[in-house]
Design an enzyme around this catalytic site. Structure first.
Site, PDB file in Angstrom:
ATOM      1  N   GLY A  34       0.780  -1.222   0.000  1.00 56.57           N
ATOM      2  CA  GLY A  34       0.000   0.000   0.000  1.00 56.57           C
ATOM      3  C   GLY A  34       0.812   1.272   0.000  1.00 56.57           C
ATOM      4  O   GLY A  34       0.576   2.182  -0.791  1.00 56.57           O
ATOM      5  N   GLU A 100       0.264 -13.334   1.401  1.00 60.92           N
ATOM      6  CA  GLU A 100      -0.662 -13.271   0.268  1.00 60.92           C
ATOM      7  C   GLU A 100      -0.077 -13.987  -0.937  1.00 60.92           C
ATOM      8  O   GLU A 100      -0.739 -14.776  -1.614  1.00 60.92           O
ATOM      9  CB  GLU A 100      -0.908 -11.807  -0.129  1.00 60.92           C
ATOM     10  CG  GLU A 100      -2.138 -11.182   0.442  1.00 60.92           C
ATOM     11  CD  GLU A 100      -2.297  -9.758  -0.060  1.00 60.92           C
ATOM     12  OE1 GLU A 100      -2.908  -8.975   0.666  1.00 60.92           O
ATOM     13  OE2 GLU A 100      -1.813  -9.440  -1.161  1.00 60.92           O
TER      14      GLU A 100
END
Length: 840
Positions: A34, A100
């Site tokens: 992010g 992830e």
């Protein structure tokens, strides 16, 4: 199904922007760090994907996640079909990102598909966990709270993901194109349509502006990377459609005012808020109604160092060690971005002592132009030099060699300045081995542009000396648009050609009736002889064991090609417009690798061997205009790959369709009578002006198979044009629900009575979908008004096009309770139209 009325006007055919995937809740899952890219690249990518109709999962909490991956994220990964992994500089610093990634790679092992994007990161850093990634793993190795097994899982996942086919995004440099591309990628999602036309000046030399205009139109109305469609009334469409859209257009490397006039004639062509950005080396061209100018400034010292260091990969610990040498390189390159990029790429991975050697070369060459490119070329081995010079001289724009050559759209590209240097090097060497024009001697390759040469005599004696000839290219350049003009190469009737090592032969307008004697080119891979005078090719004249492409198109006197067994590896056979060709030799059945067979406009061809139906790898069969074929194929064998069959303007009454047919073109087959049933693999059918078929009834076996095709294969786009005058009945659902599969638009139209020979164009816009279709395969010139065979057509036709539901819009289901389609047409009259909502 449901039916809603729409306002009359047009329709289309083309591939969908999104696919419906049963069992998945998301088309795409975005994995990213992010703080690196959320407010930059990732947000723009997400917006672009949604705009194109993909249901895309993005973690929009904006919070730094903990070390344990959130259960909702795990579920989202499981429910996604595709994965886009954005590897940025600090991706490996996030434990949750790494977890992830492990989960994503597990899903790919079960059939999912992942696409890595290397955002300002070299793939080798990801693969080997070096650079910033190495620093992150050094910290993990020293963390007593982390298990070794978990760290190894992260490393394995990174290594596997780095090897997948992906995309590199580096905007290092201040070149015009680099800045324009970066700006385009940054803001294009804010516009209703966008197009980046690269290398316009170069494309203009090889093609014409119509091609560029078609590309522009397709990008804006159909979306980027869609198949280019022929638009016969381009200017009308531009003014009528694009002028209402807010568009972003980049016109890159313009070198002629005509290009601006055709592609961006005036402000009124485009909607309010549009932006047209032009890059050019010729500032005077920008007087053409340009509102603002931007002059690119020279790189500063720090910018030059950053650019060079990026391409040389001298970051981190090695920066101090190489800093003194880097400063000298920048000085010698004169802060020129291209030189810095080429030299940096060339020095990447080399040792300190190798740097010192190359620095001496830079000092020795510093007085010459194109310094960095020359030094990089001199540092290549002999084979690499040969590859570079061959591409620079012969194959620019042909279908990642070295740092001097790049790959774009599956083609090799060399920047113009680098190509010019390649030509200069060829002319500087003592014994030239590449002939760029008829003034030089050529030992390994000849490239001769007939449009720029005077009459030339080719003699057997001259070619006798060329024992190492690997490439012979005699072609018509951009100055010639008609292949029928004088060919300018004079040959004696006993002309001979040494071809024992010949790999590539392109000879436009070869003037003899047969190949040279003893023409056994055992190394030949591609043979192109368009507009040749070849008449008879006897079996003992040819022996091409490695040949993959044979193109004899427009060879008007060619009667037969015997003994295909002497070219067993042939994959592409192009005999278009060979109007004396009577038959195809049965030996063609031996071509087990054939994927393309083009016999368009072979007007005397009266039969085809049944063995064609047994080809397992045949993908495209073009028979358009073969009007004397007595029988169009036989029984097709079961096959895995699908077939495209183009058979417009033939006279046959019945065609036996392949069981895995994908595209069927039968336009203007006025005597064709019947299609019994369509296979479930079908994606496009064009039976425009097939008036002997009668009027389509949706209650027949054919009508039922059309509607059933959508239900059987709902994830695939579909369109069909047939003689007909009705729209199928359907239920009208009260509201949107999860049974919604996609949209079908339907139109009943008839050709204009005063100009029935034209091929109607149909355009339909429906929310974020655009449908386009051009009925009939051929241009207007194919059907003169005096031709009674093709004229006087006023039959009604029905056009139906289906697109899978854009699943991104499931987030806003209420929007689908009120939908509207707009239709526009050219050269036909609209009688009925409708939108259909297809449900399970």
């Amino acid at each position: 199904m449901s039916l809603r009325n729409a306002q009359p006007a047009y329709s289309s055919s083309s591939s969908s922007n999104a696919t419906f995937s049963p069992g998945y809740n998301f088309d795409i899952f975005l994995s990213f760090r992010g703080e690196d890219t959320r407010t930059k690249f990732t947000d723009h990518l997400h917006s672009a994907l949604v705009r194109k109709g993909f249901c895309t999962f993005i973690d929009d909490k904006g919070l730094e996640r903990g070390k344990i991956i959130d259960q909702n994220l795990l579920q989202a990964i499981e429910e996604s079909r595709f994965f886009v992994i954005i590897f940025s500089e600090n991706y490996a610093n996030s434990v949750s990102c790494l977890n992830e990634l492990v989960k994503i790679m597990e899903c790919t092992a079960r059939g999912g598909t992942a696409f890595p994007i290397f955002y300002h990161v070299d793939p080798s850093e990801v693969e080997k966990q070096s650079g910033k990634y190495g620093e992150a793993f050094a910290d993990y190795e020293n963390d007593a709270n982390l298990e070794r097994e978990q760290i190894q899982q992260w490393r394995t996942a990174l290594t596997e993901a780095s090897k997948l086919a992906g995309y590199h995004i580096h905007y290092h440099g201040t070149g015009k194109t680099t800045i324009a591309r970066a700006l385009y990628d940054e803001i294009s999602c804010e516009f209703e349509g966008a197009s980046f036309l690269a290398n316009i000046g170069e494309v203009f030399e090889k093609d014409d502006l119509n091609c560029l205009q078609e590309r522009l139109f397709c990008d804006i109305l159909l979306g980027e990377n869609q198949e280019i469609r022929p638009f016969h009334r381009r200017n009308n469409l531009m003014k009528d459609k694009i002028r209402y859209k807010k568009v972003l257009i980049i016109l890159d490397d313009v070198n002629n005012v005509k290009q601006l006039e055709i592609l961006a004639g005036e402000h009124g062509w485009f909607g309010k808020g549009s932006r047209i950005i032009i890059t050019t080396k010729k500032k005077h061209l920008l007087q053409h109604k340009v509102d603002e100018f931007y002059q690119i400034e020279e790189l500063g010292t720090l910018e030059a160092l950053e650019l060079f260091s990026h391409h040389a990969n001298t970051k981190g610990e090695s920066l101090c060690k190489f800093s003194h040498l880097s400063t000298q390189v920048i000085k010698y390159c004169g802060f020129h971005p291209l030189d810095l990029k080429v030299v940096g790429t060339f020095l990447r991975g080399k040792s300190y002592s190798q740097w010192e050697v190359q620095l001496k070369n830079l000092a020795r060459e510093s007085a010459r132009e194109n310094l960095g490119i020359r030094v990089s070329f001199n540092g290549l081995n002999l084979r690499e030099k040969d590859i570079f010079l061959d591409v620079a001289c012969f194959f620019k724009g042909s279908t990642k060699i070295l740092c001097l050559i790049t790959v774009s759209e599956r083609k090799l590209w060399v920047q113009s300045i680098i190509q010019e240097l390649g030509w200069q090097i060829v002319r500087e060497v003592d014994k030239p081995c590449r002939m760029l024009d008829h003034m030089n001697i050529r030992l390994e390759g000849i490239s001769l542009d007939l449009s720029k040469s005077k009459d030339i005599d080719f003699s057997t004696e001259a070619f006798e000396k060329m024992t190492e000839l690997k490439l012979l290219k005699v072609f018509l350049g951009s100055d010639c648009v008609d292949g029928k003009e004088n060919y300018k190469v004079n040959l004696s009737t006993d002309f001979g050609l040494r071809c024992s090592v010949l790999r590539y032969l392109h000879w436009h307008g070869y003037q003899l009736e047969s190949y040279p004697p003893n023409f056994e080119a055992v190394e030949l891979l591609e043979l192109n002889m368009p507009y040749s005078c070849l008449k008879q090719i006897t079996g003992n004249e040819i022996h091409f064991p490695k040949l993959t492409t044979l193109n004899l198109s427009h060879s008007q006197h060619l009667e037969n090609i015997p003994n295909f067994s002497r070219m067993p590896n042939l994959e592409r056979l192009v005999l278009e417009d060979c109007r004396s060709l009577v038959k195809v030799d049965p030996s063609i059945g031996n071509l087990n690798k054939l994927s393309l067979m083009n016999l368009k406009d072979c007007k005397r061809l009266n039969s085809l061997p049944k063995s064609i139906c047994k080809f397992k790898f045949l993908e495209t069969l073009i028979l358009a205009g073969c009007s004397r074929l007595e029988k169009l194929l036989g029984d097709w064998e079961e096959r895995q790959s699908s077939v495209n069959l183009m058979a417009s303007r033939t006279y046959r009454r019945v065609i036996i369709l392949p069981p895995t047919l994908r595209i069927l073109h039968l336009g203007h087959c006025k005597r064709f009578q019947e299609i019994l049933k369509l296979p479930s693999s079908i994606q496009e059918v064009d039976a425009y002006n097939c008036i002997s078929m009668g009027t389509l009834s949706w209650n027949t076996r054919l009508g039922a198979s059309i509607l059933q095709r959508i239900k059987i294969n709902p994830e695939s786009a579909f369109s069909i044009v047939l003689p007909g005058n009705t729209i199928p009945d359907a239920e009208n659902p009260d509201r949107y629900n999860d049974d919604f599969l996609g949209f079908a638009v339907c139109l009943v139209f008839a050709p204009q009575a005063e100009r029935p020979q034209l091929n109607p164009e149909i355009l339909c816009e429906l929310k974020n979908f655009t449908f386009f279709y051009c009925c009939g395969e051929d241009s207007v010139d194919e059907f003169p008004e005096s031709d009674q065979e093709w004229g006087n057509n006023s039959t009604d036709h029905v056009w139906l096009a289906y697109r899978p539901h854009a699943r991104a819009d499931r987030c806003h289901p209420k929007e689908w309770n009120h939908i509207k389609a707009s239709f526009e047409v050219f050269d036909c009259v609209v009688k009925k139209c409708a939108i259909r909502l297809i449900k399970k």
